[in-house]
Design a protein around this motif. Sequence first.
Motif, PDB file in Angstrom:
ATOM      1  N   GLY A 272     -32.005  -5.037 -25.400  1.00 44.29           N
ATOM      2  CA  GLY A 272     -31.079  -5.972 -24.760  1.00 44.29           C
ATOM      3  C   GLY A 272     -31.027  -5.726 -23.272  1.00 44.29           C
ATOM      4  O   GLY A 272     -31.537  -4.711 -22.794  1.00 44.29           O
ATOM      5  N   PRO A 273     -30.397  -6.635 -22.537  1.00 43.86           N
ATOM      6  CA  PRO A 273     -30.358  -6.495 -21.080  1.00 43.86           C
ATOM      7  C   PRO A 273     -29.602  -5.240 -20.651  1.00 43.86           C
ATOM      8  O   PRO A 273     -28.768  -4.718 -21.394  1.00 43.86           O
ATOM      9  N   SER A 274     -29.896  -4.797 -19.470  1.00 44.55           N
ATOM     10  CA  SER A 274     -29.254  -3.593 -18.948  1.00 44.55           C
ATOM     11  C   SER A 274     -27.745  -3.790 -18.855  1.00 44.55           C
ATOM     12  O   SER A 274     -27.277  -4.836 -18.411  1.00 44.55           O
ATOM     13  N   GLY A 275     -26.994  -2.813 -19.322  1.00 46.63           N
ATOM     14  CA  GLY A 275     -25.540  -2.881 -19.239  1.00 46.63           C
ATOM     15  C   GLY A 275     -24.883  -3.607 -20.399  1.00 46.63           C
ATOM     16  O   GLY A 275     -23.684  -3.853 -20.370  1.00 46.63           O
ATOM     17  N   CYS A 276     -25.655  -3.913 -21.454  1.00 47.64           N
ATOM     18  CA  CYS A 276     -25.053  -4.658 -22.572  1.00 47.64           C
ATOM     19  C   CYS A 276     -24.351  -3.729 -23.548  1.00 47.64           C
ATOM     20  O   CYS A 276     -23.702  -4.189 -24.481  1.00 47.64           O
TER      21      CYS A 276
HETATM   22  N1  ATP Z   1     -18.482   6.096 -18.135  1.00 48.26           N
HETATM   23  C1  ATP Z   1     -18.302   4.782 -17.887  1.00 48.26           C
HETATM   24  N2  ATP Z   1     -17.178   4.359 -17.273  1.00 48.26           N
HETATM   25  C2  ATP Z   1     -16.966   3.055 -17.033  1.00 48.26           C
HETATM   26  N3  ATP Z   1     -17.830   2.087 -17.361  1.00 48.26           N
HETATM   27  C3  ATP Z   1     -18.969   2.432 -17.967  1.00 48.26           C
HETATM   28  C4  ATP Z   1     -19.275   3.796 -18.262  1.00 48.26           C
HETATM   29  N4  ATP Z   1     -20.482   3.866 -18.847  1.00 48.26           N
HETATM   30  C5  ATP Z   1     -20.910   2.581 -18.922  1.00 48.26           C
HETATM   31  N5  ATP Z   1     -20.025   1.730 -18.413  1.00 48.26           N
HETATM   32  C6  ATP Z   1     -20.155   0.258 -18.374  1.00 48.26           C
HETATM   33  O1  ATP Z   1     -20.270  -0.176 -19.688  1.00 48.26           O
HETATM   34  C7  ATP Z   1     -21.266  -1.167 -19.791  1.00 48.26           C
HETATM   35  C8  ATP Z   1     -22.290  -0.781 -20.845  1.00 48.26           C
HETATM   36  O2  ATP Z   1     -22.933   0.410 -20.441  1.00 48.26           O
HETATM   37  P1  ATP Z   1     -24.111   1.062 -21.263  1.00 48.26           P
HETATM   38  O3  ATP Z   1     -24.499   2.307 -20.546  1.00 48.26           O
HETATM   39  O4  ATP Z   1     -23.715   1.204 -22.672  1.00 48.26           O
HETATM   40  O5  ATP Z   1     -25.253  -0.024 -21.121  1.00 48.26           O
HETATM   41  P2  ATP Z   1     -26.765   0.033 -21.596  1.00 48.26           P
HETATM   42  O6  ATP Z   1     -26.996  -1.102 -22.466  1.00 48.26           O
HETATM   43  O7  ATP Z   1     -27.079   1.376 -22.138  1.00 48.26           O
HETATM   44  O8  ATP Z   1     -27.523  -0.174 -20.226  1.00 48.26           O
HETATM   45  P3  ATP Z   1     -28.963   0.358 -19.808  1.00 48.26           P
HETATM   46  O9  ATP Z   1     -29.940  -0.446 -20.550  1.00 48.26           O
HETATM   47  O10 ATP Z   1     -29.014   0.093 -18.342  1.00 48.26           O
HETATM   48  O11 ATP Z   1     -28.998   1.799 -20.123  1.00 48.26           O
HETATM   49  C9  ATP Z   1     -21.862  -1.342 -18.411  1.00 48.26           C
HETATM   50  O12 ATP Z   1     -21.345  -2.534 -17.870  1.00 48.26           O
HETATM   51  C10 ATP Z   1     -21.390  -0.175 -17.644  1.00 48.26           C
HETATM   52  O13 ATP Z   1     -21.101  -0.540 -16.333  1.00 48.26           O
END
Ligand code: ATP
Lengths: 345, 279
Positions: B66-70
Amino acid sequence: MSVVLASRKGAIARSRVKQCVAWCFTLLGFAVALAVAIVAPSPAKAATTPYDLVFGLVGSGNGLYAFMLVVLMVCYSLTPIIALVSGRKGAGLERYLARYPFRIAVGLALCLWNVLGDVFEILPRPFFPGPAQIAGAFLEDSAFILHNTLYSLRLFAVGFIVGVFFGVSTGIIIGWFAKAYYWVFPVLKITGVIPAVAWMPFALTSFPTPFAAAAFLIVICEWFPIAFLTAQGVRSTPKQLYEAARTLGAGQRTLVFRVAVPHALPNIFTGISTANAYAFATLVMSEMMGQPGGLGYYINSSKVWSAYYKVFAAIVVMAILFSLILKITERVQRHALRWQRGLIQ
Amino acid sequence: MTQRTSHRIETATDVETDVETATEKKVCVSLRSVAFSYSSIDAQPTTVLEDFNLDVHQGDFVTLIGPSGCGKTTLLRLIAGLEQPLVGDVVFQGQHVDGPNHKRGVVFQQGSLFPWLTVSGNVAFGLKSRGVAPSERTSQVAEILDLVGMSAFAQSYPHEISGGMAQRVAIARTLVNDPDLVLLDEPMGALDSFMRQSLQSLILQLHQRLGMTMILVTHDIDEAVFMSDRIVVMTSRPGRIIESLPVTLPERRMQRDRSSAKFFEIRSSIMTLLSDISA
Ligand SMILES: Nc1ncnc2c1ncn2[C@@H]1O[C@H](COP(=O)(O)OP(=O)(O)OP(=O)(O)O)[C@@H](O)[C@H]1O
Ligand SMILES: [Mg+2]
């Protein structure tokens, strides 16, 4: 083939010659100093106490000084002799060879000092004695110097062990528990900048013996920097390492002692070496102010009789003793932090 | 060695297929209407996951894409027990998850090895914290290091080995605990493509040989198709599943052909889904 072999043999022979030359140069300065000491002996007192039996063969301060030069020359010959006998060329030998200019300089400086201080007595007396007179102090006072050295050593050992123990444990507690950090860390920050000797009047009145009072001051010296740095090291442990440990089945104890403490270990050692510098100063100062023994006490009691050569003797002992302590800590640190080698320069 | 391994893998797969035909597979982990948001002091909390449902079956290899940050990492953290859901429930083998456990291993993206421990010290960490006897420990560590091909580096420190090797060690460190579920958060994200492929094969080998459930997060669609039984495609803000796609390729997984028509078809359908999300 044989040409290559021959040229290699030639290279080895040449490096042998270079080693021997460097060895000779290493000893040169001390040899000159020794020659001067033998040719122009300074008028120094002969041995008087039974303890001088140990130094029976050297007899006078000048003799002991000459004897010490011989010992130094023998010590400095060990590395090249071992290398020549075993035929191996280690990094140790390379380092040894690189140091010969400095060692010549040391030898010549000793010689000059001997000439000015002992032979011609040009240096202002009695404040600046020569090496032979200082060596004389060791003959006159051998038992007393030994006694005072052991006193200092004992004082330092007690203060060091207790201080490191309390320093590391409070550091861990403060670093681990946010509440403890909140309440104790600011206090530590403020009390940490106070030189330990400032507590001396308080220590002397509240401890039963002067020894305990001085030990307390050394504990203070060790305690604060070590606690401060340990706490910082524990708190700066990356969250990811804790999380990795928890998913591997680690409990609270494991997190503290097998993640946070190892992470803080470089900091702990920085704390110990910082603290040791303070501790040495405090040790000598408190001995000069109301201890029944110790090198500081010896300096003070010699000064009263204007026996400055004895003051210098105590300074020599301190230099050797404290360098030795630093060397040992450094060795322990190098071993404990061997995982950092190559990671940090 | 290679021969023996491949033989074992075949038997393992045979057993697996037998079980599959005999009974319905058990659920290993399930998320039931989970909601999660990170609380922050200065900004208002952002909802990362909302009404999230997912079942992963025992022995499956599931990939999250999925997209980054999902919220993929967040999802893994919830399953690992490193975070608690605000609403809903994470259930692992029929039990409510309320904290990390060595039965749910995690392989982080990078830099999670303990720098002060050697490779074998790192691998032994979990066993030691759980009080496994030293002799037992040594033999298990040696065995798993052999399995990931890191025996020669047992006495090296993490900074002395390459990124790919470090990931092998991280995998070994997790697997030595004999977990029932392994969560892999972009374990190959920081590696070059050659390293990637060798690590992909290693992970598949270990999955088939040891038979635990694996959940992988990746950005690489090829990797997802090559490795998974099922691909879960997620969308962001809040994170939801938009497609759960079984990978039905004729070949057994180790021999999947990255250039076959079927492979390409699955790959492009995921590509379409992902580009629809970002549009
Ligand atoms: N410790 C934190 N405190 C606050 N917000 C957070 C924290 N960790 C992640 N987020 C937010 O939660 C959302 C999901 O983060 P997550 O790291 O689960 O995404 P991801 O799918 O793993 O992204 P990626 O593919 O870039 O690794 C993002 O919008 C991020 O900004
Ligand atoms: Mg992520």
